[in-house]
Design a protein around this motif. Sequence first.
Motif, PDB file in Angstrom:
ATOM      1  N   ASP A 187     -31.855  21.286 -15.401  1.00 58.73           N
ATOM      2  CA  ASP A 187     -32.997  20.581 -15.960  1.00 58.73           C
ATOM      3  C   ASP A 187     -33.429  21.758 -15.335  1.00 58.73           C
ATOM      4  O   ASP A 187     -34.306  21.847 -14.646  1.00 58.73           O
ATOM      5  N   PRO A 188     -34.563  21.950 -16.059  1.00 56.27           N
ATOM      6  CA  PRO A 188     -35.861  23.180 -16.059  1.00 56.27           C
ATOM      7  C   PRO A 188     -36.335  22.432 -15.756  1.00 56.27           C
ATOM      8  O   PRO A 188     -37.699  23.121 -15.175  1.00 56.27           O
ATOM      9  N   LYS A 189     -37.265  21.049 -15.539  1.00 54.36           N
ATOM     10  CA  LYS A 189     -38.516  20.415 -14.844  1.00 54.36           C
ATOM     11  C   LYS A 189     -39.459  21.217 -15.513  1.00 54.36           C
ATOM     12  O   LYS A 189     -40.711  21.107 -15.034  1.00 54.36           O
ATOM     13  N   GLY A 190     -39.160  21.565 -16.550  1.00 55.18           N
ATOM     14  CA  GLY A 190     -40.578  21.867 -17.254  1.00 55.18           C
ATOM     15  C   GLY A 190     -41.134  23.344 -16.806  1.00 55.18           C
ATOM     16  O   GLY A 190     -42.458  23.725 -16.326  1.00 55.18           O
ATOM     17  N   ARG A 191     -40.529  23.913 -16.299  1.00 57.25           N
ATOM     18  CA  ARG A 191     -41.549  24.719 -15.512  1.00 57.25           C
ATOM     19  C   ARG A 191     -40.386  26.652 -15.757  1.00 57.25           C
ATOM     20  O   ARG A 191     -40.586  27.448 -15.273  1.00 57.25           O
ATOM     21  N   ILE A 192     -38.634  26.011 -16.860  1.00 55.09           N
ATOM     22  CA  ILE A 192     -38.255  27.822 -17.566  1.00 55.09           C
ATOM     23  C   ILE A 192     -38.754  27.692 -18.813  1.00 55.09           C
ATOM     24  O   ILE A 192     -39.155  26.869 -19.550  1.00 55.09           O
ATOM     25  N   VAL A 193     -39.265  29.052 -19.701  1.00 49.07           N
ATOM     26  CA  VAL A 193     -39.394  29.218 -20.155  1.00 49.07           C
ATOM     27  C   VAL A 193     -38.578  30.276 -21.282  1.00 49.07           C
ATOM     28  O   VAL A 193     -37.758  30.978 -20.847  1.00 49.07           O
ATOM     29  N   ALA A 221     -32.234  29.053 -29.744  1.00 50.12           N
ATOM     30  CA  ALA A 221     -34.331  28.225 -29.724  1.00 50.12           C
ATOM     31  C   ALA A 221     -33.753  27.036 -29.643  1.00 50.12           C
ATOM     32  O   ALA A 221     -34.509  26.422 -28.787  1.00 50.12           O
ATOM     33  N   ARG A 222     -33.230  26.338 -30.438  1.00 51.69           N
ATOM     34  CA  ARG A 222     -33.055  25.025 -31.150  1.00 51.69           C
ATOM     35  C   ARG A 222     -32.477  24.432 -29.695  1.00 51.69           C
ATOM     36  O   ARG A 222     -32.790  22.937 -29.367  1.00 51.69           O
ATOM     37  N   ARG A 223     -31.015  25.109 -29.562  1.00 57.05           N
ATOM     38  CA  ARG A 223     -30.264  24.127 -28.328  1.00 57.05           C
ATOM     39  C   ARG A 223     -31.170  24.255 -27.432  1.00 57.05           C
ATOM     40  O   ARG A 223     -30.792  22.921 -26.518  1.00 57.05           O
ATOM     41  N   CYS A 224     -32.253  25.507 -26.428  1.00 53.67           N
ATOM     42  CA  CYS A 224     -32.183  25.318 -25.451  1.00 53.67           C
ATOM     43  C   CYS A 224     -33.632  24.307 -25.563  1.00 53.67           C
ATOM     44  O   CYS A 224     -33.960  23.463 -24.540  1.00 53.67           O
ATOM     45  N   GLN A 225     -34.856  23.931 -26.819  1.00 50.48           N
ATOM     46  CA  GLN A 225     -35.300  23.278 -26.608  1.00 50.48           C
ATOM     47  C   GLN A 225     -35.131  21.710 -26.634  1.00 50.48           C
ATOM     48  O   GLN A 225     -35.308  21.111 -25.854  1.00 50.48           O
ATOM     49  N   GLU A 226     -34.146  20.875 -27.231  1.00 53.13           N
ATOM     50  CA  GLU A 226     -33.780  19.881 -27.284  1.00 53.13           C
ATOM     51  C   GLU A 226     -32.848  20.217 -25.764  1.00 53.13           C
ATOM     52  O   GLU A 226     -32.632  18.794 -25.197  1.00 53.13           O
ATOM     53  N   ALA A 227     -32.587  20.877 -25.277  1.00 53.62           N
ATOM     54  CA  ALA A 227     -32.236  20.536 -23.424  1.00 53.62           C
ATOM     55  C   ALA A 227     -33.218  20.212 -22.492  1.00 53.62           C
ATOM     56  O   ALA A 227     -32.944  20.461 -21.042  1.00 53.62           O
ATOM     57  N   GLY A 228     -34.246  21.041 -23.168  1.00 52.51           N
ATOM     58  CA  GLY A 228     -35.725  20.352 -21.977  1.00 52.51           C
ATOM     59  C   GLY A 228     -36.335  21.633 -22.099  1.00 52.51           C
ATOM     60  O   GLY A 228     -37.104  21.381 -20.863  1.00 52.51           O
ATOM     61  N   TYR A 229     -36.234  22.650 -22.184  1.00 56.04           N
ATOM     62  CA  TYR A 229     -36.382  23.920 -22.024  1.00 56.04           C
ATOM     63  C   TYR A 229     -38.094  24.598 -22.899  1.00 56.04           C
ATOM     64  O   TYR A 229     -38.017  23.761 -24.385  1.00 56.04           O
ATOM     65  N   ARG A 230     -39.281  25.041 -22.469  1.00 51.67           N
ATOM     66  CA  ARG A 230     -39.916  25.322 -23.187  1.00 51.67           C
ATOM     67  C   ARG A 230     -39.358  26.604 -23.900  1.00 51.67           C
ATOM     68  O   ARG A 230     -38.904  27.343 -23.379  1.00 51.67           O
ATOM     69  N   LEU A 231     -40.385  26.646 -25.149  1.00 49.91           N
ATOM     70  CA  LEU A 231     -39.590  28.156 -26.296  1.00 49.91           C
ATOM     71  C   LEU A 231     -41.132  28.758 -25.242  1.00 49.91           C
ATOM     72  O   LEU A 231     -42.062  28.624 -25.819  1.00 49.91           O
TER      73      LEU A 231
END
Lengths: 363, 131
Positions: A187-193, A221-231
């Motif tokens: 869970d990146p909690k909005g802190r990981i790009v 990139a799409r997978r990361c975004q779907e997992a809650g990461y900022r890009l």
Amino acid sequence: MNCFVPDELVVERGSESSSVFNNLCSTLPQVPVRIVDDVRVTAVYDRSVDHFGAAKKKLFLTRHRGEFFKKCPGSEGQVCCNYFVINFASNCPMDCSYCYLQDYLSDNASLKVFSNIGDLIDEADRTLHRHRGLFFRIGTGEITDSLALEPYTGIVREIIPYFAEQSNVLLELKTKSDCVDNLLDLDPKGRIVVAWSMNPRPVIERDEHGTASFAERLAAARRCQEAGYRLGFHFDPIIEYPDWENDYQPMVEEIFATVDWRRVSWLSLGVLRETPGLKRVMRQRFPQTRLLAGEQVPCPDGKLRYFQPQRIQMYRKMVQWIRRFAPMVQIYLCMESKEIWQQVFGFFPACEKELGNQLAPLD
Amino acid sequence: MDWLEEISLRDDKSIQDILAEKAIYDTSTNPRLGRADRLKRIKEQLRRQRYPRLAQTEDQIRAHINGLKLHPEIHLSVAPGLEGGRLRVEFQPGSTAELRALVAKLNDATLLSSMGAIFELLSGDSGKEQN
């Protein structure tokens, strides 16, 4: 992406108890391991051949003895974005023809990962706590690719939980790989790009050797975004060549047809640039590269770039294409002067903190 | 030598072919030019071949500067490689009256389209793009 496998794993004595060592052994069981007292003695290459290329074939595991956490050096006289860097590895298994590490790490070329990740976290913790009122944008891809070795080292998986809990941080993992599996259940909690350096397919195929393809990067990139990461996306270096627009414009369109621009933290733009030293190395290591055929001139910071009116036009076109699909995304220029900012955007940041704050998340 | 190699790589020509091209060959065999002059001209020809769009932009700027007819009292120039995007203006008045006259001349020049065109070229705004 063709996964990198080192010919040998050279481990500094004392690093065998680290989690990184355990991860390397379990994911690379076929790679011979050698324990040495001093990696510096072992990491000596014959400079009469391509020593930089040879250095990428072995992987060293060692303690990092200096500071992990530093201010990005930037470039003299250019607008700075107040970026910080954390280096948990040195050098990169990929081999882009324009990579500045060919020059910057010429005398220290061995491909290294650091075993004392606990020290990295402790050092970051001291700094972040001491300056809780300040915002830090921290990158891990200054002298390495943030994720290319992650399947073997597990370092990013170890540091994400810490940085995800820090209220005054955005941690950027910049990569040209598609090695994101280790991140997706965290869970990146909005802190990981998670950020990708992007170029059109012809450039990737000709000059970004050993990297993930354009399609692989975009899928990751799409997978990361779907997992809650900022890009983030870094169009850097932008290469000028005949009909470059016909490759770059569709690239921009394809990116924003795949990801949600509203959850893209930033985009950066930077044209191809190199020091004279890097240019010499590029000509030696990649004599057929056409990257050096552009009309580059010396700039005040000592680097060669396309002449100013030409690169202003390139930046304006990129901004125009990006804005068509991502009207509100933050765009910044990397290592450019106030004059270029003014011409491209109609303004320039008053200081590095202003730009750094503009790139902060809107919580 | 770098320029020759880079032109050779870009245009897929041998260095011998580049040096045998008419303009360069004529300069290199011109008996009325001294050695230093020959080398200087050949170097400039190679520079223009290596940086064709930069040379074209510089030519356009030079033409507009000449069109302002400020020389010799007021000297206008741009940085090598056009880096910085600025126009350098130099003059050396010998009296207040002369200063006033030069400033007035410069002010009149700002109203001419050539002056605007110079700044457009420097800022990448020109209608003819650097393609």
